[in-house]
Design a protein around this motif. Structure first.
Motif, PDB file in Angstrom:
ATOM      1  N   TYR A  71      98.111 -37.181  -6.724  1.00  5.14           N
ATOM      2  CA  TYR A  71      97.153 -38.271  -6.877  1.00  5.14           C
ATOM      3  C   TYR A  71      96.272 -38.387  -5.637  1.00  5.14           C
ATOM      4  O   TYR A  71      95.051 -38.533  -5.737  1.00  5.14           O
ATOM      5  N   PHE A  72      96.882 -38.309  -4.464  1.00  3.64           N
ATOM      6  CA  PHE A  72      96.098 -38.409  -3.235  1.00  3.64           C
ATOM      7  C   PHE A  72      95.005 -37.358  -3.189  1.00  3.64           C
ATOM      8  O   PHE A  72      93.838 -37.655  -2.889  1.00  3.64           O
ATOM      9  N   HIS A  73      95.350 -36.109  -3.458  1.00  7.08           N
ATOM     10  CA  HIS A  73      94.371 -35.033  -3.348  1.00  7.08           C
ATOM     11  C   HIS A  73      93.265 -35.165  -4.400  1.00  7.08           C
ATOM     12  O   HIS A  73      92.094 -34.886  -4.115  1.00  7.08           O
ATOM     13  N   SER A  74      93.628 -35.592  -5.592  1.00  8.37           N
ATOM     14  CA  SER A  74      92.620 -35.791  -6.626  1.00  8.37           C
ATOM     15  C   SER A  74      91.670 -36.926  -6.245  1.00  8.37           C
ATOM     16  O   SER A  74      90.454 -36.831  -6.429  1.00  8.37           O
ATOM     17  N   LEU A  75      92.234 -38.007  -5.707  1.00 10.45           N
ATOM     18  CA  LEU A  75      91.404 -39.132  -5.258  1.00 10.45           C
ATOM     19  C   LEU A  75      90.538 -38.722  -4.078  1.00 10.45           C
ATOM     20  O   LEU A  75      89.359 -39.095  -3.996  1.00 10.45           O
ATOM     21  N   ASP A  86      89.037 -34.569 -15.772  1.00  8.05           N
ATOM     22  CA  ASP A  86      90.272 -34.221 -16.472  1.00  8.05           C
ATOM     23  C   ASP A  86      91.453 -34.182 -15.513  1.00  8.05           C
ATOM     24  O   ASP A  86      92.534 -34.697 -15.815  1.00  8.05           O
ATOM     25  N   ASN A  87      91.243 -33.571 -14.351  1.00  7.22           N
ATOM     26  CA  ASN A  87      92.314 -33.522 -13.359  1.00  7.22           C
ATOM     27  C   ASN A  87      92.644 -34.909 -12.825  1.00  7.22           C
ATOM     28  O   ASN A  87      93.815 -35.231 -12.596  1.00  7.22           O
ATOM     29  N   PHE A  88      91.604 -35.738 -12.642  1.00  8.25           N
ATOM     30  CA  PHE A  88      91.861 -37.075 -12.133  1.00  8.25           C
ATOM     31  C   PHE A  88      92.621 -37.905 -13.167  1.00  8.25           C
ATOM     32  O   PHE A  88      93.523 -38.674 -12.814  1.00  8.25           O
ATOM     33  N   GLU A  89      92.289 -37.747 -14.440  1.00  2.00           N
ATOM     34  CA  GLU A  89      93.020 -38.454 -15.491  1.00  2.00           C
ATOM     35  C   GLU A  89      94.494 -38.056 -15.471  1.00  2.00           C
ATOM     36  O   GLU A  89      95.390 -38.912 -15.532  1.00  2.00           O
ATOM     37  N   LYS A  90      94.753 -36.761 -15.361  1.00  2.00           N
ATOM     38  CA  LYS A  90      96.138 -36.287 -15.330  1.00  2.00           C
ATOM     39  C   LYS A  90      96.856 -36.831 -14.095  1.00  2.00           C
ATOM     40  O   LYS A  90      98.018 -37.258 -14.172  1.00  2.00           O
TER      41      LYS A  90
END
Length: 434
Positions: A71-75, A86-90
């Motif tokens: 989550y941290f890296h996506s954010l 899509d990656n952020f939703e996951k």
């Protein structure tokens, strides 16, 4: 690092996204008494295998959640302007049982110790392209290359990145301590970057910090970009709070504090403190400790007011989290997730069916507000029901403009787009009332 791919499900059982073995994560071996065997007899590998297959509780390992690096890296990617919806939703969906956060001691301390508020200034002010390495920097790069067994060019690149972040931190602190006030001539505008360099500012600020005088960085630029960094931080914290499950804020980040966090402990494997100075770029030990003490910075009255408003946001988020079970033990409803890649708008729907509690949160990662001169209000599909806005990071009490809040009750049939006002780089939370 496999830690980011595992979590406990709602019933407290261990599960694994990628079917990786994680028996290495058991710090204290499971003992046989948990399975009716001798108290000191360690569990057979087959029992470890049960853990991997979700047949036993994470509680028996001494914990029921873990930090969510995914989550941290996506954010982080979203904060730096590169968002994969899509990656952020996951990442949001998988973070529900994990400890989610915007920053932790690892992300702050592992590289050079600056806060996210300062880190975001680096690309905003184009510092990576405008940093000058002096003789001391070049000597450190040479030592780093030898120590890490890497090329000197790679070492120079690392030192340059670190210096850019150190410089961003210094600029942010100078701004918040009021030391740049005398160089402010007007409100920052889009033409600011094309203005001639202020000679006094270049002499007093840019040159001593190793910034190219022709970078066109001004005190107004710094102030404007720092305000954007504040907005992104508020947006990110509110987005993190909108996901069910545990949340964490690193000390000081709840009030937009700029105090660095330098790793200052001694490592048994490192006998020479020069090693740490070469690697991190700052004096380890006591100097690092003293620079990391919250309360050591002398903020201006204006900065203290900004920090007070930032604390208001985190305080209200804590209250909302406490009073809405959907954000504690609820679940995200995938079919009500909204992803608008072109406008960088993301929305999620958290529900606790048992307590009839629902929260719909919308995040605008882009810097564009709605409405504005060439754009109407933003249209987005709400879940069915009546909704009221309970938090908006653009609210004046949080240091926002106050222009993009929504006071009217929103009625949604669940199948049509509803117009709302929404500031750039903001997060809005709506609660279902019927």
């Amino acid at each position: 690092d496999g830690r980011s791919s595992v979590a406990a499900n709602p019933d407290g059982y261990y599960w694994d996204d990628y079917n990786e073995p994680h028996d290495k994560r058991v710090i204290n071996p499971l003992l046989g008494f948990e399975y009716g065997k001798g108290e000191r007899e360690e569990v057979h590998d087959s029992k470890i295998n049960d853990i991997e297959q979700g047949k036993t509780s994470l509680g028996r390992l001494g914990f029921n959640s873990e930090w969510d690096f995914n989550y941290f890296h996506s954010l982080k990617d979203a904060l730096y302007g590169v968002i994969d919806m899509d990656n952020f939703e996951k990442a949001c969906y998988c973070s529900q049982e994990r400890v989610k956060y915007v920053m932790s001691h690892d992300e702050i301390g592992n590289f050079e110790g600056s806060r996210l508020l300062a880190k975001l200034l680096v690309p905003m002010l184009h510092l990576n392209n405008n940093i000058i390495l002096d003789s001391q920097d070049l000597n450190r790069a040479k030592s780093l290359a030898q120590m890490k067994n890497i090329s000197e060019d790679d070492a120079k690149y690392t030192v340059s990145l670190q210096k850019a972040q150190f410089t961003a931190e210094k600029l942010a602190i100078m701004l918040q301590e009021g030391k740049l006030d005398k160089y402010n001539t007007s409100n920052s505008t889009s033409r600011e970057w094309t203005k001639a360099v202020n000679k006094a500012f270049a002499h007093d600020i840019l040159r001593p910090l190793g910034i190219r005088p022709n970078s066109h960085i001004t005190a107004n630029n710094i102030k404007g970009m720092f305000n954007r960094s504040l907005n992104r931080n508020k947006m990110a914290i509110a987005r993190t709070y909108s996901i069910p499950g545990p949340k964490m804020i690193f000390q000081g980040d709840e009030s937009a504090d700029l105090t660095p966090f330098r790793f200052f402990r001694e490592f048994d494997s490192v006998k020479n403190e020069d090693y740490l100075k070469i690697e991190k770029g700052y004096e380890p030990g006591k100097p690092a400790l003293e620079s990391s003490v919250i309360g050591s910075l002398k903020y201006s009255p204006s900065a203290k007011n900004t920090m007070r408003r930032f604390r208001n946001l985190v305080r209200d988020l804590n209250v909302i989290n406490e009073k809405n079970s959907a954000l504690v033990k609820g679940r995200l409803i995938p079919e009500n997730t909204v992803k608008h890649p072109s406008s960088q708008v993301f929305a999620s729907h958290a529900v606790d069916f048992e307590n009839n509690n629902e929260i719909f949160s919308i995040t605008n990662f882009a810097p564009y507000s709605y409405p504005r001169d060439n754009a109407a209000e933003y249209y987005i599909k709400f879940p069915e029901g009546k909704w009221v806005e309970i938090l908006n990071t653009d609210d004046r009490k949080y240091g926002g403009s106050g222009k993009y809040t929504n006071s009217s009750v929103i009625h949604s049939e669940g199948n049509s787009n509803i117009p709302i006002k929404m500031a750039g780089e903001s997060t809005l939370l709506f609660k279902k009332i019927d």
